[in-house]
Design a protein around this motif. Structure first.
Motif, PDB file in Angstrom:
ATOM      1  N   ARG A  44       0.851  -1.198   0.000  1.00 26.13           N
ATOM      2  CA  ARG A  44       0.000   0.000   0.000  1.00 26.13           C
ATOM      3  C   ARG A  44       0.880   1.239   0.000  1.00 26.13           C
ATOM      4  NH1 ARG A  44      -2.272   3.150   4.316  1.00 26.13           N
ATOM      5  NH2 ARG A  44      -4.088   4.347   3.596  1.00 26.13           N
ATOM      6  N   ALA A  45       0.618   2.122  -0.957  1.00 24.05           N
ATOM      7  CA  ALA A  45       1.410   3.341  -1.077  1.00 24.05           C
ATOM      8  C   ALA A  45       0.591   4.540  -0.621  1.00 24.05           C
ATOM      9  CB  ALA A  45       1.863   3.546  -2.514  1.00 24.05           C
ATOM     10  N   THR A  46       1.262   5.477   0.037  1.00 26.18           N
ATOM     11  CA  THR A  46       0.635   6.719   0.464  1.00 26.18           C
ATOM     12  C   THR A  46       1.544   7.885   0.102  1.00 26.18           C
ATOM     13  OG1 THR A  46       1.614   6.502   2.671  1.00 26.18           O
ATOM     14  CG2 THR A  46      -0.638   5.697   2.385  1.00 26.18           C
ATOM     15  N   GLU A  47       0.934   9.026  -0.116  1.00 28.69           N
ATOM     16  CA  GLU A  47       1.702  10.243  -0.372  1.00 28.69           C
ATOM     17  C   GLU A  47       2.054  10.893   0.961  1.00 28.69           C
ATOM     18  OE1 GLU A  47       1.645  14.258  -3.176  1.00 28.69           O
ATOM     19  OE2 GLU A  47      -0.161  13.026  -3.006  1.00 28.69           O
ATOM     20  N   VAL A  48       3.313  11.291   1.118  1.00 34.68           N
ATOM     21  CA  VAL A  48       3.750  11.853   2.402  1.00 34.68           C
ATOM     22  C   VAL A  48       4.165  13.316   2.292  1.00 34.68           C
ATOM     23  CG1 VAL A  48       4.443   9.605   3.294  1.00 34.68           C
ATOM     24  CG2 VAL A  48       6.138  11.028   2.115  1.00 34.68           C
ATOM     25  N   MET A  49       4.343  13.823   1.078  1.00 34.27           N
ATOM     26  CA  MET A  49       4.786  15.199   0.811  1.00 34.27           C
ATOM     27  C   MET A  49       6.296  15.335   1.035  1.00 34.27           C
ATOM     28  SD  MET A  49       1.782  16.391  -0.046  1.00 34.27           S
ATOM     29  CE  MET A  49       1.761  18.187  -0.032  1.00 34.27           C
ATOM     30  N   SER A  50       6.892  16.329   0.406  1.00 37.23           N
ATOM     31  CA  SER A  50       8.358  16.411   0.350  1.00 37.23           C
ATOM     32  C   SER A  50       9.002  16.653   1.710  1.00 37.23           C
ATOM     33  CB  SER A  50       8.791  17.502  -0.633  1.00 37.23           C
ATOM     34  OG  SER A  50       8.388  18.786  -0.194  1.00 37.23           O
ATOM     35  N   GLY A  51       8.414  17.532   2.530  1.00 39.98           N
ATOM     36  CA  GLY A  51       9.026  17.817   3.823  1.00 39.98           C
ATOM     37  C   GLY A  51       9.091  16.603   4.712  1.00 39.98           C
ATOM     38  N   ASN A  52       7.963  15.871   4.831  1.00 43.53           N
ATOM     39  CA  ASN A  52       7.940  14.652   5.639  1.00 43.53           C
ATOM     40  C   ASN A  52       8.859  13.587   5.052  1.00 43.53           C
ATOM     41  OD1 ASN A  52       5.984  15.755   7.360  1.00 43.53           O
ATOM     42  ND2 ASN A  52       4.306  15.033   6.061  1.00 43.53           N
ATOM     43  N   PHE A  53       8.886  13.518   3.729  1.00 40.77           N
ATOM     44  CA  PHE A  53       9.731  12.553   3.019  1.00 40.77           C
ATOM     45  C   PHE A  53      11.208  12.773   3.378  1.00 40.77           C
ATOM     46  CE2 PHE A  53      12.302  11.206  -0.568  1.00 40.77           C
ATOM     47  CZ  PHE A  53      11.684  10.074  -1.073  1.00 40.77           C
ATOM     48  N   LEU A  54      11.671  14.008   3.242  1.00 40.07           N
ATOM     49  CA  LEU A  54      13.078  14.302   3.479  1.00 40.07           C
ATOM     50  C   LEU A  54      13.444  14.190   4.951  1.00 40.07           C
ATOM     51  CD1 LEU A  54      13.473  17.251   0.969  1.00 40.07           C
ATOM     52  CD2 LEU A  54      14.351  14.924   0.711  1.00 40.07           C
ATOM     53  N   THR A  55      12.509  14.526   5.824  1.00 40.46           N
ATOM     54  CA  THR A  55      12.754  14.334   7.246  1.00 40.46           C
ATOM     55  C   THR A  55      12.925  12.850   7.565  1.00 40.46           C
ATOM     56  OG1 THR A  55      11.546  16.321   7.901  1.00 40.46           O
ATOM     57  CG2 THR A  55      11.764  14.609   9.556  1.00 40.46           C
ATOM     58  N   TRP A 141      17.526  20.944   0.600  1.00 38.29           N
ATOM     59  CA  TRP A 141      17.459  20.116   1.808  1.00 38.29           C
ATOM     60  C   TRP A 141      18.838  19.925   2.433  1.00 38.29           C
ATOM     61  CZ3 TRP A 141      18.706  14.541   1.715  1.00 38.29           C
ATOM     62  CH2 TRP A 141      18.402  13.879   2.919  1.00 38.29           C
ATOM     63  N   GLN A 142      19.867  19.771   1.597  1.00 34.67           N
ATOM     64  CA  GLN A 142      21.213  19.561   2.133  1.00 34.67           C
ATOM     65  C   GLN A 142      21.682  20.738   2.972  1.00 34.67           C
ATOM     66  OE1 GLN A 142      23.809  18.490  -1.212  1.00 34.67           O
ATOM     67  NE2 GLN A 142      23.937  16.454  -0.352  1.00 34.67           N
ATOM     68  N   GLY A 143      21.196  21.918   2.657  1.00 41.59           N
ATOM     69  CA  GLY A 143      21.627  23.086   3.403  1.00 41.59           C
ATOM     70  C   GLY A 143      20.636  23.539   4.451  1.00 41.59           C
ATOM     71  N   SER A 144      19.604  22.727   4.706  1.00 42.56           N
ATOM     72  CA  SER A 144      18.554  23.128   5.635  1.00 42.56           C
ATOM     73  C   SER A 144      18.713  22.407   6.960  1.00 42.56           C
ATOM     74  CB  SER A 144      17.181  22.801   5.046  1.00 42.56           C
ATOM     75  OG  SER A 144      16.942  21.398   5.096  1.00 42.56           O
ATOM     76  N   THR A 145      17.765  22.622   7.850  1.00 41.96           N
ATOM     77  CA  THR A 145      17.751  21.932   9.143  1.00 41.96           C
ATOM     78  C   THR A 145      16.425  21.209   9.339  1.00 41.96           C
ATOM     79  OG1 THR A 145      16.953  23.934  10.225  1.00 41.96           O
ATOM     80  CG2 THR A 145      19.336  23.550  10.235  1.00 41.96           C
ATOM     81  N   GLU A 146      15.906  20.594   8.253  1.00 43.02           N
ATOM     82  CA  GLU A 146      14.615  19.915   8.334  1.00 43.02           C
ATOM     83  C   GLU A 146      14.771  18.521   8.938  1.00 43.02           C
ATOM     84  OE1 GLU A 146      12.857  19.836   4.504  1.00 43.02           O
ATOM     85  OE2 GLU A 146      13.066  21.965   4.188  1.00 43.02           O
ATOM     86  N   SER A 147      14.901  18.434  10.207  1.00 39.04           N
ATOM     87  CA  SER A 147      14.952  17.153  10.887  1.00 39.04           C
ATOM     88  C   SER A 147      14.294  17.296  12.237  1.00 39.04           C
ATOM     89  CB  SER A 147      16.403  16.677  11.059  1.00 39.04           C
ATOM     90  OG  SER A 147      17.048  17.449  12.044  1.00 39.04           O
TER      91      SER A 147
END
Length: 325
Positions: A44-55, A141-147
């Motif tokens: 089963r696949a769901t969409e998570v959006m880019s921010g949640n994905f990269l986190t 994302w590499q230069g961000s603090t999205e975690s």
């Protein structure tokens, strides 16, 4: 498994975090939007959006990412199967080292290889804009603090494996990225760019040619090729009918290593490709003959990812022949 796609889902184009995501296999129209998704063990696949994905990528505990851009005539089921094989092989060698993320573009579901080839070639070219956005998102994302900790930038190294016509998608995405978003050329984003049985012309990486940007975006560009790759023989014949006479990069390696950047390396896989993928000799980068351990091509990729160098013991070496032990 996390994945990124520009295939249009049955649920429509509007992105909603948490919605079901089902591939419409009869629709190979190319979306300029991309969907960041996750598939669970039940499929089963769901969409998570880019921010949640990269986190989730960053907080996964893995050290490096391998984006996997598949070849032509591959349906999502085939892509996930190969990606999971790669993930298992990496995990067996070193747990939490390499996280495999498929990038799924819309191959055709028609019957007939020739029609599939031309439809997929158009889809590959049309997917360039969408995946240019993905590369731009990864760079930001590499230069961000999205975690979850929100206190350090992303230190994960990013690699890409572009197989067969996936090299055409990769090349086009870099061209589109530079044209539409960048002023001073593409940035250095990838530690290793693995061009596996690449279905682009064998002069593509030369200065001034269509694939030169791959050498700019990468620390290492590793070209794996085999002269008896039957899928690329068919590709060459198909392209001849369209007036493209040059041999394919995945058949011969770079036409002339003197004309490419010094970070390009040529790996001859003639002695192993048909052993791992009989009889076509085209998808030879994952398992060995028994399908239980990584073959010599996989081991070489892993060494490049781990060391960051193609030939750690000889930095001046540019070519190599892979052989069965």
């Amino acid at each position: 498994m996390l994945f990124i796609t520009n295939r249009i889902p049955k649920q429509g184009m509007k992105s909603i975090a948490g919605r079901d995501f089902e591939f419409d296999l009869e629709n190979n129209n190319v979306a300029n939007s991309v969907f960041y998704c996750k598939v669970n063990k039940t499929g089963r696949a769901t969409e998570v959006m880019s921010g949640n994905f990269l986190t989730e990528v960053r907080d996964s505990g893995y050290e490096q990412v391998l984006l996997y851009c598949h070849g032509f005539s591959n349906m999502p089921e085939d892509i996930f199967k190969r990606a999971m094989t790669l993930q298992s092989l990496f995990d067996n060698k070193q747990n939490k080292h390499v996280l495999v993320i498929p990038m799924i573009w819309p191959c055709d579901n028609d019957k007939g290889v020739v029609k599939d080839y031309w439809d997929d070639q158009r889809a590959a070219d049309s997917s360039a804009f969408a995946f240019a956005r993905v590369f731009d998102r990864f760079l930001t994302w590499q230069g961000s603090t999205e975690s979850k900790t929100n206190d350090i930038p992303c230190l994960m190294r990013i690699n890409i494996l572009a197989h067969s016509m996936g090299a055409r998608v990769y090349r086009g995405a870099l061209e589109s990225w530079e044209k539409n978003s960048l002023k001073d050329g593409v940035p250095f984003l990838f530690r290793n760019s693995f061009l596996m049985a690449a279905d682009i012309v064998n002069e593509a990486l030369e200065k001034g040619k269509s694939g030169e940007l791959i050498t700019h975006a990468s620390k290492n560009v590793v070209v794996y090729h085999a002269s008896d790759d039957l899928a690329l023989r068919a590709s060459k014949a198909a392209n001849l009918k369209n007036g493209v006479a040059s041999r394919r990069l995945g058949h011969t390696g770079p036409e002339d290593l003197r004309k490419v950047s010094k970070n390009v390396f040529s790996i001859d896989c003639d002695e192993v490709n048909s052993v791992y993928d009989f009889p076509k000799g085209h998808s030879y980068f994952a398992s060995d003959k028994e399908g239980e351990e990584g073959g010599e091509v996989f081991k070489h990729m892993l060494q490049c990812i781990t060391a960051g160098r193609v030939f750690p013991d000889d930095p001046n070496k540019k070519t190599h022949i892979l052989q069965q032990p």
